[in-house]
Write an enzyme that holds these catalytic residues in place. Structure first.
Site, PDB file in Angstrom:
ATOM      1  N   TYR A  64       0.839  -1.198   0.000  1.00  0.00           N
ATOM      2  CA  TYR A  64       0.000   0.000   0.000  1.00  0.00           C
ATOM      3  C   TYR A  64       0.880   1.255   0.000  1.00  0.00           C
ATOM      4  O   TYR A  64       0.721   2.134  -0.843  1.00  0.00           O
ATOM      5  CB  TYR A  64      -0.906  -0.029   1.234  1.00  0.00           C
ATOM      6  CG  TYR A  64      -1.916   1.083   1.288  1.00  0.00           C
ATOM      7  CD1 TYR A  64      -3.013   1.103   0.439  1.00  0.00           C
ATOM      8  CD2 TYR A  64      -1.784   2.128   2.206  1.00  0.00           C
ATOM      9  CE1 TYR A  64      -3.953   2.132   0.497  1.00  0.00           C
ATOM     10  CE2 TYR A  64      -2.715   3.152   2.270  1.00  0.00           C
ATOM     11  CZ  TYR A  64      -3.802   3.146   1.418  1.00  0.00           C
ATOM     12  OH  TYR A  64      -4.723   4.165   1.484  1.00  0.00           O
ATOM     13  N   SER A 118     -14.246   1.318  13.197  1.00  0.00           N
ATOM     14  CA  SER A 118     -15.366   0.394  12.963  1.00  0.00           C
ATOM     15  C   SER A 118     -15.267  -0.825  13.881  1.00  0.00           C
ATOM     16  O   SER A 118     -16.274  -1.280  14.434  1.00  0.00           O
ATOM     17  CB  SER A 118     -15.416  -0.019  11.487  1.00  0.00           C
ATOM     18  OG  SER A 118     -14.137  -0.333  11.001  1.00  0.00           O
ATOM     19  N   ARG A 130      -3.204   7.982  16.708  1.00  0.00           N
ATOM     20  CA  ARG A 130      -3.740   8.340  15.389  1.00  0.00           C
ATOM     21  C   ARG A 130      -4.515   9.644  15.577  1.00  0.00           C
ATOM     22  O   ARG A 130      -4.873  10.024  16.696  1.00  0.00           O
ATOM     23  CB  ARG A 130      -4.700   7.266  14.850  1.00  0.00           C
ATOM     24  CG  ARG A 130      -4.064   5.926  14.486  1.00  0.00           C
ATOM     25  CD  ARG A 130      -3.148   6.023  13.281  1.00  0.00           C
ATOM     26  NE  ARG A 130      -2.663   4.704  12.848  1.00  0.00           N
ATOM     27  CZ  ARG A 130      -1.581   4.095  13.352  1.00  0.00           C
ATOM     28  NH1 ARG A 130      -0.867   4.665  14.326  1.00  0.00           N
ATOM     29  NH2 ARG A 130      -1.212   2.919  12.880  1.00  0.00           N
TER      30      ARG A 130
HETATM   31  N1  UDP Z   1      -6.113  -1.204  15.932  1.00  0.00           N
HETATM   32  C1  UDP Z   1      -6.425  -1.736  17.175  1.00  0.00           C
HETATM   33  N2  UDP Z   1      -7.472  -2.580  17.264  1.00  0.00           N
HETATM   34  C2  UDP Z   1      -8.246  -2.920  16.194  1.00  0.00           C
HETATM   35  C3  UDP Z   1      -7.943  -2.371  14.938  1.00  0.00           C
HETATM   36  C4  UDP Z   1      -6.852  -1.510  14.840  1.00  0.00           C
HETATM   37  O1  UDP Z   1      -5.760  -1.456  18.195  1.00  0.00           O
HETATM   38  O2  UDP Z   1      -9.205  -3.704  16.382  1.00  0.00           O
HETATM   39  C5  UDP Z   1      -4.976  -0.267  15.834  1.00  0.00           C
HETATM   40  C6  UDP Z   1      -4.015  -0.561  14.702  1.00  0.00           C
HETATM   41  O3  UDP Z   1      -3.061  -1.499  15.101  1.00  0.00           O
HETATM   42  C7  UDP Z   1      -3.453   0.818  14.443  1.00  0.00           C
HETATM   43  C8  UDP Z   1      -4.599   1.765  14.757  1.00  0.00           C
HETATM   44  O4  UDP Z   1      -5.502   1.021  15.558  1.00  0.00           O
HETATM   45  O5  UDP Z   1      -2.403   1.078  15.344  1.00  0.00           O
HETATM   46  C9  UDP Z   1      -5.308   2.272  13.524  1.00  0.00           C
HETATM   47  O6  UDP Z   1      -5.642   1.154  12.719  1.00  0.00           O
HETATM   48  P1  UDP Z   1      -6.436   1.285  11.352  1.00  0.00           P
HETATM   49  O7  UDP Z   1      -6.357  -0.054  10.678  1.00  0.00           O
HETATM   50  O8  UDP Z   1      -7.776   1.854  11.587  1.00  0.00           O
HETATM   51  O9  UDP Z   1      -5.659   2.385  10.506  1.00  0.00           O
HETATM   52  P2  UDP Z   1      -4.090   2.536  10.117  1.00  0.00           P
HETATM   53  O10 UDP Z   1      -3.256   1.594  10.901  1.00  0.00           O
HETATM   54  O11 UDP Z   1      -4.056   2.259   8.668  1.00  0.00           O
HETATM   55  O12 UDP Z   1      -3.822   3.932  10.491  1.00  0.00           O
END
Ligand code: UDP
Length: 331
Positions: A154, A198, A220
């Site tokens: 990605y 979500s 984040r």
């Molecule tokens: N994350 C988490 N629990 C979940 C899903 C995601 O703790 O059930 C964490 C994930 O490891 C990341 C953050 O939340 O550190 C954001 O994840 P997401 O997939 O939403 O977005 P991205 O990592 O692409 O910013």
């Protein structure tokens, strides 16, 4: 305007139109101008027909089941190139296809923009910064990206796409715009695509444990979809652009633990928090520096995280209610 449409019509191609952001963008563009026609392309790999069902009979909306890795020939004035699976679960399912979607998709859409003299906007990503070593991240930061990890398909695909946008502008004078989108949330996120917002809301509403990956102290910054779209459309509508990337996101930074607690509070859930291993290469911090967007667009996000989460929770409550009604009707 490229001159393919007569009168004052604007034909706008949205790729990834059945996705979370794409479908909201179609709604927004159709509502904003009675002379806008939308050509909505989506392969439906991670997009959902349900997101655009309400537009099916709209006289200025046309849906094409189309994968951007294949060239598309149509007459068009503007292109919003959103097509690409964006959640780790989806983009890691077939990393090679993810790279093709970013790279071949950009080539095909830039070729179309060149031929039709259309303006083209690329939705890039904060993932081009990888696991950043500075905070907040400004557009001049070159990033810290692993070429050989689960997120590489990605991240690197999106980085090459930016380079293609830069090169088409330099070589062929294509009118390009590039936005780097940070974490965005809101109604129409998929309940099962593994995104943190979500996941947490679905878990909280169904009484499942809230799964925090790692120790939950990583961060984040979450932007509500309406704020994001305001900026996206404004960038496209600027009379001129230097084609260089601009960050779009909400600088309100939270830890994943804070997000989990907030979702529990707002849903009134009794779900416990459980800790799971942190996925490889998961960025430890992410927060946009949006000074460029503020200066360029006179824009900044206005939806507070609590308010945006409440709207998103209502959406998922409604989804769950409809699913329960369907189950009862089928019994
Ligand atoms: N994350 C988490 N629990 C979940 C899903 C995601 O703790 O059930 C964490 C994930 O490891 C990341 C953050 O939340 O550190 C954001 O994840 P997401 O997939 O939403 O977005 P991205 O990592 O692409 O910013």
């Amino acid at each position: 305007m490229s001159g393919f449409t007569t009168k004052s019509q604007r034909r706008i191609l949205v790729t990834g139109a059945a996705g979370f952001l794409g479908s909201h963008l179609c709604d927004r563009l159709l509502a904003s101008d009675p002379d806008v026609e939308i050509v909505a392309a989506d392969s439906l790999f991670s997009g959902s027909r349900a997101n655009i069902e309400h537009l099916r009979d709209h006289p200025r909306f046309e849906f094409l089941r189309h994968d951007v890795t294949v060239p598309l020939f149509c007459e068009i004035d503007e292109i919003y190139n959103l097509a690409c699976p964006a959640s780790p679960v989806h983009y890691q399912f077939d990393p090679i296809h993810t790279i093709k979607t970013s790279v071949n998709g950009a080539l095909n859409m830039l070729g179309l923009a060149k031929r039709t003299r259309a303006k083209i906007l690329q939705t890039s990503t904060s993932e081009v910064y990888g696991d950043p070593t500075i905070s907040p991240q400004h557009e001049g930061y070159l990033g810290n990206v692993n070429t050989m990890g689960p997120r590489a398909c990605y991240d690197e695909g999106k980085r090459v796409a930016e380079t293609l946008f830069y090169s088409y502008r330099q070589l062929h004078g294509v009118d390009t715009r590039v936005v780097r989108i940070f974490n965005t949330y809101g109604p129409r996120m998929l309940p099962e695509d593994g995104r943190v917002v979500s996941n947490f809301i679905m878990q909280a509403l169904t009484g499942q444990p809230i799964t925090v990956y790692g120790d939950g102290n990583h961060t984040r910054s979450f932007c509500y979809v309406d704020d994001l779209l305001d900026a996206l459309v404004q960038v496209m509508d600027l009379p001129q652009s230097d084609g260089m990337p601009v960050n779009i996101g909400n600088p309100q930074e939270v830890t994943i633990n804070e997000l989990a607690k907030l979702v529990i509070e707002l849903t009134g859930s009794r779900s416990p928090i459980v800790y799971k291993p942190l996925p490889k290469d998961d960025p430890m911090q992410r927060r946009p520096d949006i000074s460029k967007a503020k200066a360029m667009l006179d824009w900044e996000p206005s939806v507070d995280l609590r308010d945006g989460l409440m709207k998103t929770i209502e959406y998922f409550e409604e989804l769950l209610m409809r699913a329960a009604q369907r189950r009862i009707a089928a019994e």
